[in-house]
Every structure is written in C-alpha cells, then in structure tokens.
Scaffold this motif. Sequence first.
Motif, PDB file in Angstrom:
ATOM      1  N   ASP A  93      60.913  -6.619  43.434  1.00  0.00           N
ATOM      2  CA  ASP A  93      60.118  -5.400  43.345  1.00  0.00           C
ATOM      3  C   ASP A  93      59.388  -5.385  42.012  1.00  0.00           C
ATOM      4  N   THR A  94      58.083  -5.434  42.005  1.00  0.00           N
ATOM      5  CA  THR A  94      57.298  -5.484  40.773  1.00  0.00           C
ATOM      6  C   THR A  94      56.836  -4.112  40.314  1.00  0.00           C
ATOM      7  N   THR A  95      57.217  -3.071  41.035  1.00  0.00           N
ATOM      8  CA  THR A  95      56.815  -1.722  40.648  1.00  0.00           C
ATOM      9  C   THR A  95      57.598  -1.287  39.429  1.00  0.00           C
ATOM     10  N   PRO A  96      56.934  -0.933  38.330  1.00  0.00           N
ATOM     11  CA  PRO A  96      57.681  -0.533  37.133  1.00  0.00           C
ATOM     12  C   PRO A  96      58.418   0.769  37.371  1.00  0.00           C
ATOM     13  N   PRO A  97      59.641   0.895  36.827  1.00  0.00           N
ATOM     14  CA  PRO A  97      60.382   2.144  36.996  1.00  0.00           C
ATOM     15  C   PRO A  97      59.707   3.273  36.239  1.00  0.00           C
ATOM     16  N   PRO A  98      59.903   4.481  36.686  1.00  0.00           N
ATOM     17  CA  PRO A  98      59.296   5.614  35.982  1.00  0.00           C
ATOM     18  C   PRO A  98      59.913   5.744  34.594  1.00  0.00           C
ATOM     19  N   PRO A  99      59.135   6.100  33.588  1.00  0.00           N
ATOM     20  CA  PRO A  99      59.680   6.227  32.234  1.00  0.00           C
ATOM     21  C   PRO A  99      60.658   7.394  32.148  1.00  0.00           C
ATOM     22  N   THR A 100      61.706   7.186  31.340  1.00  0.00           N
ATOM     23  CA  THR A 100      62.667   8.263  31.123  1.00  0.00           C
ATOM     24  C   THR A 100      62.011   9.342  30.258  1.00  0.00           C
ATOM     25  N   ASN A 101      62.203  10.566  30.633  1.00  0.00           N
ATOM     26  CA  ASN A 101      61.668  11.677  29.854  1.00  0.00           C
ATOM     27  C   ASN A 101      62.507  11.848  28.601  1.00  0.00           C
ATOM     28  N   GLU A 102      61.978  11.419  27.450  1.00  0.00           N
ATOM     29  CA  GLU A 102      62.760  11.447  26.222  1.00  0.00           C
ATOM     30  C   GLU A 102      63.142  12.868  25.809  1.00  0.00           C
ATOM     31  N   THR A 103      62.411  13.869  26.315  1.00  0.00           N
ATOM     32  CA  THR A 103      62.762  15.239  25.934  1.00  0.00           C
ATOM     33  C   THR A 103      64.080  15.671  26.546  1.00  0.00           C
ATOM     34  N   THR A 104      64.567  14.907  27.549  1.00  0.00           N
ATOM     35  CA  THR A 104      65.855  15.244  28.134  1.00  0.00           C
ATOM     36  C   THR A 104      67.018  14.654  27.337  1.00  0.00           C
ATOM     37  N   GLU A 105      66.738  13.920  26.280  1.00  0.00           N
ATOM     38  CA  GLU A 105      67.793  13.332  25.457  1.00  0.00           C
ATOM     39  C   GLU A 105      68.270  14.384  24.461  1.00  0.00           C
TER      40      GLU A 105
ATOM     41  N   ASP B 187      69.030   5.607  39.003  1.00  0.00           N
ATOM     42  CA  ASP B 187      69.451   4.212  38.851  1.00  0.00           C
ATOM     43  C   ASP B 187      68.392   3.411  38.106  1.00  0.00           C
ATOM     44  N   ALA B 188      67.125   3.672  38.415  1.00  0.00           N
ATOM     45  CA  ALA B 188      66.039   2.938  37.760  1.00  0.00           C
ATOM     46  C   ALA B 188      65.980   3.272  36.274  1.00  0.00           C
ATOM     47  N   GLU B 189      66.210   4.543  35.927  1.00  0.00           N
ATOM     48  CA  GLU B 189      66.175   4.934  34.515  1.00  0.00           C
ATOM     49  C   GLU B 189      67.336   4.321  33.746  1.00  0.00           C
ATOM     50  N   ILE B 190      68.508   4.270  34.357  1.00  0.00           N
ATOM     51  CA  ILE B 190      69.645   3.624  33.694  1.00  0.00           C
ATOM     52  C   ILE B 190      69.372   2.140  33.510  1.00  0.00           C
ATOM     53  N   GLN B 191      68.775   1.511  34.530  1.00  0.00           N
ATOM     54  CA  GLN B 191      68.424   0.103  34.409  1.00  0.00           C
ATOM     55  C   GLN B 191      67.402  -0.103  33.279  1.00  0.00           C
ATOM     56  N   THR B 192      66.469   0.822  33.142  1.00  0.00           N
ATOM     57  CA  THR B 192      65.479   0.735  32.069  1.00  0.00           C
ATOM     58  C   THR B 192      66.140   0.829  30.705  1.00  0.00           C
TER      59      THR B 192
END
Length: 844
Positions: A25-37, A253-258
């Motif tokens: 799968d070459t679709t990039p994962p959605p970026p994690t919203n850093e404001t949720t950190e 899952d994609a955000e954790i993988q990122t």
Amino acid sequence: MKKYTTIIVLSLLVFGCGSKKNTTDTTPPPPTNETTELLSFKFNESSGQTINETKTNATFTINGPLGSAERIAGVEGNALRTNGFYGWANGKTNISYPTNKVCVTGWIAPSAFPVQRKDLDQLSDNTNASIFSNVNPNTNAGVALGIDQYGRIIAQFKVGTEIVNIISDQQIELKKWSFISLNINTLSGLASLYLNGVKVKGIACPFGNISWDTNATVYIGKESKVKTIAGFDTNGLTGAIDQVSVWAKDLTDAEIQTQYTKVSPSIPNLKIPIADRYANDNHRPKYHLAPSSAWTNESHGLLYIGNKYHLFSQRNFNGPYLEHINWGHYVSSDLVSWEEKTQVLWPQPGFDEVGIWSGHAVIKNGQPYIFYTGVNKARAAIGLATSNAPYDSWTKNGTPIIAAVPSNIPNADFRDPFVFQNNSDWYMMVGTGLRSGTSRGGLFLYKSTSADFKQWSQQGTMLEGNPTADGTGEFWEMPIYYNFGAKSIVLINKLPNANALYWTGSFDGAKFIRDNVVPERLEVVNNLLSPSIHPDASGNLTAMGIIPDGVNSAKHKQQGWAHVFSLPRVWTLVNNKIKQVPHPNLLQLRGTSKNFTNVSFDQNSSNVLNGANGTQYEIVATINPGTATKVGFSLNKNLAIGEQTLIYYDFTTKSFVVDRSKSSVLPDVPLSNQSGSYELPVGNINWRIFVDASVIEVFVNEELAFATRSFPSVGSNQIDLYAQGGTATATNLKIYNIQGGGTASVSKIAEQKEDIIHPVVYPNPSSEDFNFKFSNIAKPTAVAAYVFDITGFPVKRIEKLIDAENTVIKWNGYMDNGMKAREGVYIIKGFVENDLFDAKIIVE
C-alpha cells in the motif's frame, strides 16, 4: 470487584483491529494531529537531576543521589537510563486528562525484566515497571503502561469502578529498543497493546468514563505502587526510556505505525559506565571480577569452549539485593580480563517463573549444556538449556528434566544440580536437606538415560551427612564432584553457617565412599563460597568462587553493587588435600615492584617497608618467624585514624587470624575477627597476598588459601609487617603494583592478547640444566614464571632480568622444595614483560 482480563485470542478479527501495514500500500498514512499530544517527554537534557515535560514545561525530579542521573544515546537525542532501584523520574502535571479516549506511547530498552518478589507478591500481582504511570495506588485511578517481570507489555487503567489489566502474550527483547503503545477507547469498549507498531493484544473493556486522579504523581520508569525489599524499591525499570507521549485520543493503527517509523534507532549502549559511576568508590575492586552493578552471588558453570572462558552466576540486575535471580554471563580469553554479557537465563512463566537458581554446565561432544534450578511458588525443579557458538544466547528446554523432588525420601528442599561423567555414564547430584530422623544434608543422585540429557533416573542418595559426627549441618548446596585420577572429591557448601567442605574417596556408580567421616575445609579461614570448577586451556583444574561483602543493605545501596568473585585458582590433590595456588595467568597483572631483603621486625616496629602503600597490589614474601609468636602483615593501615587490618599466623593457637577490629571507622561494614586453625610446619612461611580495594586473598606455602574483606577509609593504604612476642625477618619480599583485569566497562573492552611466545628449550629432553632462550630482546626485561608438573601444580618459581646480551634463563631441574624433579612432562609458563610464554619440558 470484577477485573477485565479477558483474553481474546483472535482479537485482530473479532474487533476488526488494524494490523501491520500492508507493504504494497503506497498511500501515506494520515499525519498525527500533534495538538492531541498532551504530554511529551524527550529526555534530551545533557545533565542534571531533572527532566522537562515539553508540553506543559513541568519539571520532573530524577530519583537518586545528587549527580547519579545518567543518560545514553536514545532513539533520537538522549534517553534516560534507569537502574531498577533508582534513576526513574517523578513529578506532577497540570492538565485535564481525556474522558473516553487516550493513548500512551514510548520507547523502552530493558537491560533486565523487573522484580516480582518471591515471598511478597502473588503470581497474579504482576509488576508494572512503567514508562508512564499516574495511577493512584489507593484508588487505582489513572493509567500505567510498562513491562512485567517476564518482559511482557502490561497496562492498567480504571473505567468507573472497574480496574482493567491487559498483558501481551509475547516478551519484548532485552537490550534493544522497542516501541510500545496502549490505546483505550471506552466509547467502543476496546483496549489494545502494540509492539513496534503492530497490535499484539486486544481486550474488551467497560463502557463509561476513564477514572483519573489529577493530583496523582506521574512516574516515568517506575510503577506507582510502593514495593520494597530491605529498603530497596523493587518495581523500577532497569534499562532506558525515550520519547514518551500521552495523547488525547486513541491513535489509529496507521498513526501508531507512523510514530514507530519516525525514527530508526540503533542498538542502545546499556553497558554500565564503570569508570564514571564508581569513580569515588574506593572499595570497588579493579582486577577481581565483580558485577558491573547490582547483585551477584554464587558462581557456576565455568566453561572453556571456543578458546574462551565462560562464567555464569546468580544475578539480580535490578539492584544489589537477593531477588528475581537471572543467570549472569561473563567471558574472558585469559581468566583475568572479563567482559560482562547479556544474561543467558531469566524467569519466565512456568516452573522457573520466580527465579533461575544455581546449577552447573558441562560440555559433551562439543555441545555445552546448562543445568539449573528453576523456582516457582511451590517447589524447585531442574531445568536444561543449550547453546551454539558464540554461546551468548541459550535456549531452555520447555519443561523441567526433573520435575519434582523424590516423594519417597523426606527432605526440606532440592536444588543446585552438578553433572559429571563416570566411565561412559553421566550422573547428576542435587543438594538437599534430608528429614528422615536427624536433620542432615544429602545429595540426591540421578543417572542420565538419554543422550540429550532430557531423561533421568532417580538413584537414591549418593552421600548423606551426620552432623553430630562430621559437622556438616542440616542442608547441602552447590555440590562439586571431580575425579583427580587416584582419588575423587565431593565438595559441598553446608548450611547453616555456610562453609565449603570436601571429602576424598571414590564413586562406585551408586554411592560416594568417603575416606574419612570428617571433611576437610576448603579455606583455612572461611570466607569463600560456592566455587565453580573447570579445566583451563592447559588442563589445570581451575576454580573461582564468590567472596561475599559481608556488609548490610545500607552499604549495598550506597555502593550500588554486591559481592566479588575470587581470582582464578589452580587446584591439585596432594596427600588427599586440595592445594590451591593463584592461576599462572595472574602473573600478567604484575607491574613495577618494590623489593626488600632481610627486613627484621618486632612488636615495636613500624613502617619497616619505608612507606610502601597501595590499594591494588600483590605481595610475595618469605618470612622467617624467628622468635615471634605472631607474624604477618598490617594492611590498609593509617596510624592517624587508627585503621589497620592484621593478617597473621599465631604460633600459640596454631591458627591464621584476620583481625578486622580496627579495619575501618566507617559505618555499615564488617569489623568481626576471623580465624582458622592450621598447624604450619617449622620453618619459613611463604606468602602471596592479593589486595584489591576491599578484597584480600591470601595464599600460604603454595597450598593454603583464604579470603577476606576490609573496607578502610580513603587514605588508609599503608603496607607494613607485623610481629608479636619476638623478632621475625622478611628474607625476601616484593610488592607488585597491579593494574587492569576485572570487568570490562564501556570504554575498556578486554584487550586481545598476542600469540603466546614459545622460547627455544635446550637440551630437551634432559635430566638437568634446561635453558630457555628468548629472541628479540632489546632492553632489560623482567621474566617471571613457574614450572608446573603434569597435574598443574607449581614446583619451581623463576624470576630473572634478561637483556640483549643475556637472553637465556635456566632451570637446574630442582624444585623449590630442594628435591630433584622426577621423570615426566613439565610446563614452564610465565611472562616476558607483558607477553605470555610457555614451553614443554621433558625430564629424563
């Protein structure tokens, strides 16, 4: 109160949870919203006893003495090193935690898995050495994520009034970076654990609100609960932590993988920085093998294989106290300089879930085998492990090879296997305390019935004690069997009042037939325990034991390490007694020397060695006792504060004495005197004494040995002679400065030795007047050597200075006892400056 611990075996399917990302799968994962950190710990401070949380700028204090905080290179920038019983951080944050969704992520590199207390914790009470915990220990409100005592990812949180625990099935790797994550979503009723970006466990959790205590202390590197043994916190992490974050959502899952793939960490350098950590520790030895940190005790499984020596020992890497025992591992090319490796065995769920206790190792057909005592909450069992070169990792047999103690023989316990070969058969003896009639020590005997050592047949008892007649106590542990040829020995460590004792005799395939009822003492003064034996590269039977510190818990906590191994010794059996001498490889430790001849001294003498002093040295002395009734040495001496340790022979009581009554003005160290009776023959006394900070090992007349510990103040380092009741004379005395040896640190890996020099020997064979010619001698060079007989016993000491014009040393064929060497093969072994040499000698 119900706990949600349901295990969903097919959690990936049942909950539709994500798995490892499809590599096509070459679709990039959605970026994690850093404001949720919500919280982020980067650990990039270069020094100091605090860390900074970067989202709120809260300051956290690193637990431990001032200046004890340590950092290593992390997955990005620095990481925080934690040391089990200190080094974690704690503080408070001023934030609002999320009600229904939260994620905790972070990197962890454990040196060892945390402690579960054998006698204080139930097996269901898992340790949680947390990378993040803000759990209130009283109400259980809050969230914790870490690893348990078996290295499994473990998390705890509370929803409403329900406590939820989730534990992964797989163990993370030691001494490697792992990315662990916890996702909680109480709207969907799911909680999941992730390892290196992949979901490894999912469970159902209650619907509702997550319970938090906003005033709870946050711990980084430790469980929130208070768990201690002997004043040590037992639920801290040993290893390193980096990049810990708390998120105000459950990451996909994609955000954790990122988050996992954002960095590519290298292997962490978790070796203890010995030189820096113990720079001000004047009691830590430098050329004796000692643990890099924390706890060690019984040595076992000394092996020589693949041109390397391997020594194993009991280890708790989490602190200098006895608990949660692993098998530590040390490797050496010469028995002098050692490198500590990753532990080879540690507790895992099953028969050894509480501890990996003592045992033995053997080599059969080139294959090494470890036999160990596995301990659970009930009784011990015997386990087996095997390995392949380079023998750094070992594979356990899935089940014990001896599952239970014999039920038909009443006994108190069952531990410490020792395996040996007799003719073509292999046997195992196991220490026990027999309880039919008089309480006494004994050895259970087993016979191998399979080539792979997995099947054994119980053979009864090989040997039993009789405390009234032989003084061998109520229990025997750490047994040894060895066949010297004409005679065999069985050595046991008896309890109570631990002492290493041995008998000579013979083994008939069922029983050990003792020559005498009363055993011999291994040490003339009892302070060395549990020796481990194996032939060295030259066939010399070599032994190393443990020399306990003898200090209390407060001192162990202060120094951060516990106990020391003896120097390697060569054992031979002469006239049915074990003779112990320092291993010849120890000659390479010698540096410059101070030499004295014909020094007279008496009870009024002081400083007769002209200010000789040191903390790491070897004394070689021949003393004529003359008219003195007590003769020996005053070590670690400082007249200004009245400190000294006396080591002497008392002719009146016919005993060796260690007088520690004035050995130190410091608290928490031993001041008791030690002694052992032994009648010396009339004449000179030959001493070799090794002093290494707090360790003193003494060898007398190339047959007797004993060890002790002394903890002087800084500056108490004078060396003097001691006599009472008359005048004695040191006819020849040398003090060699010693450097090197010990355990390799981060910056000092054991150096590779050059090839051994083989001097030309002529005439050879001969009946006398052997010459040893060296080449490439350009300057005055010291030669120090011993001639050994075929059993490995030293018969002649040779010391000489050679130069470019005189490149030959000689041996006239006579031994130190004045007798001519008998026909046979001899070996000369020693050092030319710092280069090892040996040669074979044939006496006609």
